[in-house]
Design an enzyme around this catalytic site. Structure first.
Site, PDB file in Angstrom:
ATOM      1  N   LYS A 152      37.640  88.795  41.921  1.00  0.00           N
ATOM      2  CA  LYS A 152      36.954  88.717  43.220  1.00  0.00           C
ATOM      3  C   LYS A 152      35.451  88.739  43.029  1.00  0.00           C
ATOM      4  CE  LYS A 152      35.479  91.649  46.347  1.00  0.00           C
ATOM      5  NZ  LYS A 152      34.312  90.929  46.883  1.00  0.00           N
ATOM      6  N   GLU A 158      31.796  99.723  35.212  1.00  0.00           N
ATOM      7  CA  GLU A 158      30.431  99.491  34.751  1.00  0.00           C
ATOM      8  C   GLU A 158      29.555  99.660  35.985  1.00  0.00           C
ATOM      9  OE1 GLU A 158      27.157  98.460  34.300  1.00  0.00           O
ATOM     10  OE2 GLU A 158      27.683  96.342  34.116  1.00  0.00           O
ATOM     11  N   CYS A 195      21.559  96.429  36.546  1.00  0.00           N
ATOM     12  CA  CYS A 195      22.052  97.809  36.416  1.00  0.00           C
ATOM     13  C   CYS A 195      21.324  98.560  35.308  1.00  0.00           C
ATOM     14  CB  CYS A 195      23.551  97.821  36.180  1.00  0.00           C
ATOM     15  SG  CYS A 195      24.048  96.725  34.856  1.00  0.00           S
ATOM     16  N   GLU A 208      18.865 105.087  42.060  1.00  0.00           N
ATOM     17  CA  GLU A 208      18.804 103.695  41.624  1.00  0.00           C
ATOM     18  C   GLU A 208      18.288 102.861  42.800  1.00  0.00           C
ATOM     19  OE1 GLU A 208      22.511 101.557  41.112  1.00  0.00           O
ATOM     20  OE2 GLU A 208      21.712 100.583  39.334  1.00  0.00           O
TER      21      GLU A 208
HETATM   22  P1  NDP Z   1      29.196  97.277  45.461  1.00  0.00           P
HETATM   23  O1  NDP Z   1      29.609  98.261  44.445  1.00  0.00           O
HETATM   24  O2  NDP Z   1      29.305  97.632  46.880  1.00  0.00           O
HETATM   25  O3  NDP Z   1      30.023  95.920  45.256  1.00  0.00           O
HETATM   26  C1  NDP Z   1      30.450  95.423  43.996  1.00  0.00           C
HETATM   27  C2  NDP Z   1      31.740  94.643  44.202  1.00  0.00           C
HETATM   28  O4  NDP Z   1      32.774  95.512  44.678  1.00  0.00           O
HETATM   29  C3  NDP Z   1      31.630  93.558  45.252  1.00  0.00           C
HETATM   30  O5  NDP Z   1      32.477  92.495  44.885  1.00  0.00           O
HETATM   31  C4  NDP Z   1      32.145  94.250  46.480  1.00  0.00           C
HETATM   32  O6  NDP Z   1      32.586  93.381  47.446  1.00  0.00           O
HETATM   33  C5  NDP Z   1      33.285  95.072  45.920  1.00  0.00           C
HETATM   34  N1  NDP Z   1      33.644  96.247  46.695  1.00  0.00           N
HETATM   35  C6  NDP Z   1      32.949  96.872  47.684  1.00  0.00           C
HETATM   36  N2  NDP Z   1      33.639  97.936  48.127  1.00  0.00           N
HETATM   37  C7  NDP Z   1      34.782  98.001  47.403  1.00  0.00           C
HETATM   38  C8  NDP Z   1      35.889  98.909  47.360  1.00  0.00           C
HETATM   39  N3  NDP Z   1      35.952  99.972  48.159  1.00  0.00           N
HETATM   40  N4  NDP Z   1      36.876  98.683  46.466  1.00  0.00           N
HETATM   41  C9  NDP Z   1      36.817  97.634  45.630  1.00  0.00           C
HETATM   42  N5  NDP Z   1      35.796  96.741  45.632  1.00  0.00           N
HETATM   43  C10 NDP Z   1      34.794  96.938  46.487  1.00  0.00           C
HETATM   44  O7  NDP Z   1      27.762  96.840  45.143  1.00  0.00           O
HETATM   45  P2  NDP Z   1      26.835  96.019  46.107  1.00  0.00           P
HETATM   46  O8  NDP Z   1      26.998  94.647  45.694  1.00  0.00           O
HETATM   47  O9  NDP Z   1      27.027  96.260  47.546  1.00  0.00           O
HETATM   48  O10 NDP Z   1      25.429  96.654  45.724  1.00  0.00           O
HETATM   49  C11 NDP Z   1      25.072  97.937  46.213  1.00  0.00           C
HETATM   50  C12 NDP Z   1      24.384  98.711  45.145  1.00  0.00           C
HETATM   51  O11 NDP Z   1      25.224  98.822  43.995  1.00  0.00           O
HETATM   52  C13 NDP Z   1      23.148  98.060  44.597  1.00  0.00           C
HETATM   53  O12 NDP Z   1      22.052  98.226  45.364  1.00  0.00           O
HETATM   54  C14 NDP Z   1      23.063  98.754  43.271  1.00  0.00           C
HETATM   55  O13 NDP Z   1      22.522 100.024  43.392  1.00  0.00           O
HETATM   56  C15 NDP Z   1      24.479  98.861  42.832  1.00  0.00           C
HETATM   57  N6  NDP Z   1      24.896  97.789  41.958  1.00  0.00           N
HETATM   58  C16 NDP Z   1      25.068  98.039  40.638  1.00  0.00           C
HETATM   59  C17 NDP Z   1      25.418  97.024  39.798  1.00  0.00           C
HETATM   60  C18 NDP Z   1      25.649  97.208  38.367  1.00  0.00           C
HETATM   61  O14 NDP Z   1      25.751  96.211  37.660  1.00  0.00           O
HETATM   62  N7  NDP Z   1      25.761  98.403  37.865  1.00  0.00           N
HETATM   63  C19 NDP Z   1      25.569  95.663  40.262  1.00  0.00           C
HETATM   64  C20 NDP Z   1      25.404  95.508  41.663  1.00  0.00           C
HETATM   65  C21 NDP Z   1      25.111  96.538  42.455  1.00  0.00           C
HETATM   66  P3  NDP Z   1      31.514  92.723  48.446  1.00  0.00           P
HETATM   67  O15 NDP Z   1      30.195  92.672  47.788  1.00  0.00           O
HETATM   68  O16 NDP Z   1      32.049  91.379  48.621  1.00  0.00           O
HETATM   69  O17 NDP Z   1      31.482  93.559  49.642  1.00  0.00           O
END
Ligand code: NDP
Length: 787
Positions: free
Chosen positions: A192, A266, A300, A396
């Site tokens: 996804k 991660e 990240c 973060e």
């Molecule tokens: P999220 O953790 O919310 O999303 C990452 C993925 O998980 C997306 O595909 C999202 O779907 C999906 N998701 C959201 N909620 C759930 C759930 N309950 N169960 C399973 N999957 C879920 O990150 P965001 O993209 O919203 O970013 C928010 C913050 O996360 C950023 O500002 C940053 O701080 C952090 N982040 C960290 C990253 C890393 O690489 N460590 C990468 C990106 C973000 P969808 O986006 O379609 O809602």
């Protein structure tokens, strides 16, 4: 105008990459995408839609259909059905498919780069030169692993159907990090993408058709958080691989508790960028550009915390501000732009809000240009005059915001770098390699870069510790995340006690004490319980541990941290000595095993000698389970070093108490961990009987701590204890579920099993690399060389 004057007035003109091909590709699909299930695209006219926008101008790129529950189920079923044939294709068969994917991506590099930039807002320079080449490299590299899988991983098999969920910051790169190793090892999957950035995943789905990926091996479903949550928790999934925020990682840990799913997380980070006074400051400034302003800081492992030695702080800040003024921000398709647009207006507002709220707690803000909400252009930002407890130093931000703090000494630098709940990455800047190599192992992070930052390659593992998650992606260690040991024979169940229990004892009463901090101590609760011999007669009384005992044991293990710094040779000598001392008590142990476990003399002898051999094995491994030097395509070496996890809690299995106890203790301490072991309930006294031998074996105080009591209660205390870094657990399903769910709070690294999963007397199953891998976490240290 003189030549010099015109040179000084030179400005950049626009160098726009054409989006024509990408736009016509989107048009050719009616700017609408559904699901990719079982090798076919599936559209539903009544589906809920998510608009995928170009964040830099708000243009609609495409409407994305949200997968409904039936489609999700269909994708998982297709993946399950595709498993046998995919595995039957063998390593070479799979290698050809991965290779074809790499070649196809390569043929479409320009188009994919533009699609990525349109969807995410990152500069075309980065998608074209970094994201997409790295994604291609991932497929090539893993085509190679598929080819040699049968030889390199002969004792392992694929896990099964994997759910993979990724964020929006590196859409295609994250896809390749997830999909390439999973399919190389023979798994099938449902992937996804993030709701903000699904376009390149849809492009990739088309390539799957051309690359000959068999139907059902790769399925891609679209949707938002709810779709991700439903996918991760679905009973048809064997493993979840997630990249994203720590809060969602925690939610997934909880949602999958008790489902016997393998999990890799991660998550976020707040990585330190440590500059010593002897660093090349110009190089450090360029390093900062690549570290915190690469991908708009939406990374990240961004080096978002600058720690700079006090005497050079002003000089570095001055240079940095000057460089910030030359960074060009604007239309992401412009080839001469350094910084593009944040991924969405929501992310822009989130970054701005975090900065504004943070500044209320103090701090000096420097921005080289003004913020521009039109186009979501958040300028490169530096915040100084804060300390390490400041919210901006702890949270973060996930944007182009750098915070800077001074330090005086090397040890203070390490303390500050580790003053974070995260542990993803760090970089060390110093021209003194001795200093850099001294500091690197002391930083709690999965990746350390020396005089560079944000270097990645498919051959090198990437992943964090603490609240940055667990598991690795890339490298050989990343492949084990998609494998499980083959041919596990089940353990023989302990014989039930059928006889009537007799609490009376004609011998002198013996109450075995706990072993905490190198001393035998009584339980805090003042409660004890009886343990019985196989014939129902009383064996010993043992203590019933409580929360306080756990606290004491964890505190003793925490204090014994020096054990983790000892060399393997020293640890080996001590473990051999333990075996030597145990061997002296052979007759006594055979008697005990006969009485307590109801074994025949022959069986007892077998378990005793297998236990001795097991201890010897780990003494042998102590100085041999070392790391690797990876051949990443850069001028330098990347060292992959296995490091101890730290304080490891161990919930012992219920069967074969002597060999299981040593099978847990020996690999853990051989790798430098300090342990708190909760003994089997039925055979509680056996683990405590080992104490006399441990005490005389030169094992430093606090390295091994042993408690008895109610397993469920003690396991829960350990899972909730903030100073426990990891847990090994063999227990009933409800205890395993409790451990998984409670440990979600601080995302401990877990290795959990339902009791009886293996035959401990079999050396293929009861010892070896699987144990050593779970006793360590690999740290990759990148060291470029040359002037
Ligand atoms: P999220 O953790 O919310 O999303 C990452 C993925 O998980 C997306 O595909 C999202 O779907 C999906 N998701 C959201 N909620 C759930 C759930 N309950 N169960 C399973 N999957 C879920 O990150 P965001 O993209 O919203 O970013 C928010 C913050 O996360 C950023 O500002 C940053 O701080 C952090 N982040 C960290 C990253 C890393 O690489 N460590 C990468 C990106 C973000 P969808 O986006 O379609 O809602």
């Amino acid at each position: 105008m003189t030549l010099i004057e015109s040179f000084e007035k030179l400005d950049y003109s626009d160098a726009l990459e054409s989006s024509k091909e990408a736009q016509s590709w989107l048009d050719s699909h009616g700017r609408r995408f559904g699901q990719f299930i079982n090798g076919k695209f599936e559209n539903k006219s009544d589906a809920d839609l998510i608009a995928s926008l170009n964040p830099s101008n708000g243009d609609l790129l495409a409407n994305i259909e949200v997968a409904n529950p039936n489609q999700l189920k269909k994708a998982i079923t297709a993946a399950r059905k595709a498993l046998p044939a995919w595995q039957a294709m063998g390593g070479h068969g799979r290698a050809k498919v991965l290779y074809a994917l790499a070649r196809l991506l390569q043929k479409h590099t320009r188009l994919v780069s533009v699609l990525e930039t349109l969807d995410n807002g990152k500069p075309i320079r980065e998608s074209r030169d970094i994201d997409i080449p790295l994604a291609i490299r991932h497929f090539y590299h893993h085509a190679g692993w598929a080819q040699i899988q049968e030889r390199e991983f002969s004792e392992y098999k694929a896990i099964g159907v994997v759910a993979q969920i990724v964020p929006w910051n590196f859409p295609l790169l994250m896809l390749s990090w997830k999909i390439a190793p999973a399919i190389a090892m023979g798994n099938t999957l449902v992937f996804k993408p993030a709701e903000q950035t699904p376009i390149t995943a849809m492009f990739f789905a088309h390539l799957c058709e051309q690359a000959g990926v068999p139907d059902g091996v790769i399925n891609i479903v679209n949707g938002a958080g709810a779709t991700g949550a439903a996918l991760a928790a679905h009973e048809g999934i064997d493993k979840v691989a997630f990249t994203g925020s720590t809060s969602v990682g925690r939610a997934i840990r909880k949602a999958t508790a008790g489902q016997s799913k393998k999990l890799t997380l991660e998550l976020g980070g707040k990585s330190a960028f440590v500059v010593f006074e002897d660093a090349d400051l110009d190089a450090a400034v360029e390093g900062l550009v690549d570290s915190i302003w690469f991908n708009q800081g939406e990374v990240c492992c961004a080096g978002s915390r600058l720690l700079v030695q006090a005497q050079i702080a002003d000089k570095l800040h001055t240079k940095l501000k000057k460089r910030m003024q030359t960074l060009r921000q604007g239309t992401p398709l412009n080839k001469s732009v350094d910084i593009g647009s944040l991924v969405s207006q929501t992310q822009y507002q989130r970054v701005d809000e975090l900065v504004q709220n943070g500044l209320e707690h103090g701090g000096e803000l420097y921005q080289a240009s003004a913020t521009q909400i039109d186009g979501n252009y958040y300028p490169p930002t530096l915040i100084t005059e804060i300390d390490s407890s400041h919210p901006l130093a702890q949270e973060e931000i996930f944007g182009p915001v750098l915070v800077s703090m001074p330090f005086r000494t090397q040890s203070e630098a390490v303390t500050l770098a580790n003053n974070s709940r995260y542990g993803l990455a760090a970089s060390i800047w110093s021209e003194n390699i001795n200093r850099a190599m001294d500091v690197a192992p002391k930083i709690k992070a999965g990746v350390v870069w020396i005089n560079c930052h944000n270097q990645f390659d498919a051959s090198c593992g990437f992943g964090g510790v603490r609240e940055s998650g667990f598991g690795r992606e890339g490298g050989k260690e990343g492949l084990y995340e998609y494998l499980q040991p083959k041919l596990l024979k089940k353990a023989a169940k302990p014989k039930p006690l059928k006889v009537e229990l007799k609490d009376g004892n004609e011998n002198i009463d013996r109450t075995l004490k706990f072993y905490i901090g190198g001393k035998q101590v009584r339980p805090d609760s003042g409660h004890s319980f009886a343990t019985y011999n196989a014939d129902g007669s009383l064996a010993n009384w043992v203590g019933a541990g409580n929360r306080k005992d756990i606290r004491n044991a964890v505190s003793a293990a925490t204090k014994a941290s020096n054990w983790s710094n000892q060399n393997g040779h020293l640890r080996a000598q001590i473990i051999y000595f333990f075996a030597e001392n145990l061997a002296l008590r052979e007759d006594e142990w055979i008697k005990r095993l006969k009485e307590i476990c109801g074994l025949t003399r022959k069986q007892a002898k077998k378990e005793f000698h297998a236990s001795l051999s097991r201890i010897f094995s780990y003494a042998a491994w102590a100085d041999k389970y070392d790391g690797a030097v990876h051949d990443a395509p850069y001028r330098g070496v990347t060292m992959a070093l296995p490091e101890a996890i730290g304080v490891l809690a161990q919930i012992a299995p219920e069967e074969n108490p002597l060999i299981t106890t040593v099978s847990l203790i020996a690999p853990a301490i051989a790798m430098g961990n300090r342990i708190v072991l909760i003994a089997s309930e039925r055979y509680a006294s056996i683990a405590l009987e080992l104490v006399q031998t441990l005490e005389t074996s030169d094992i430093p105080a606090g390295v091994v701590n042993i408690l008895t009591g109610n397993k469920a209660d003690l396991a829960k205390q350990l899972a909730g204890h903030a100073e426990v870094d990891g847990i090994w657990c063999w227990a009933k399903p409800e205890i395993v579920a409790q451990v998984e769910s409670t440990s979600a709070a601080d995302l401990k690294r877990l290795w959990v099993h339902i009791d009886g999963d293996r035959d401990w007397l079999d050396s293929q199953q009861g010892e070896g690399l699987e144990f050593l891998r779970n006793a360590t976490e690999v740290k990759n240290i990148w060291t470029p060389y040359g002037d």
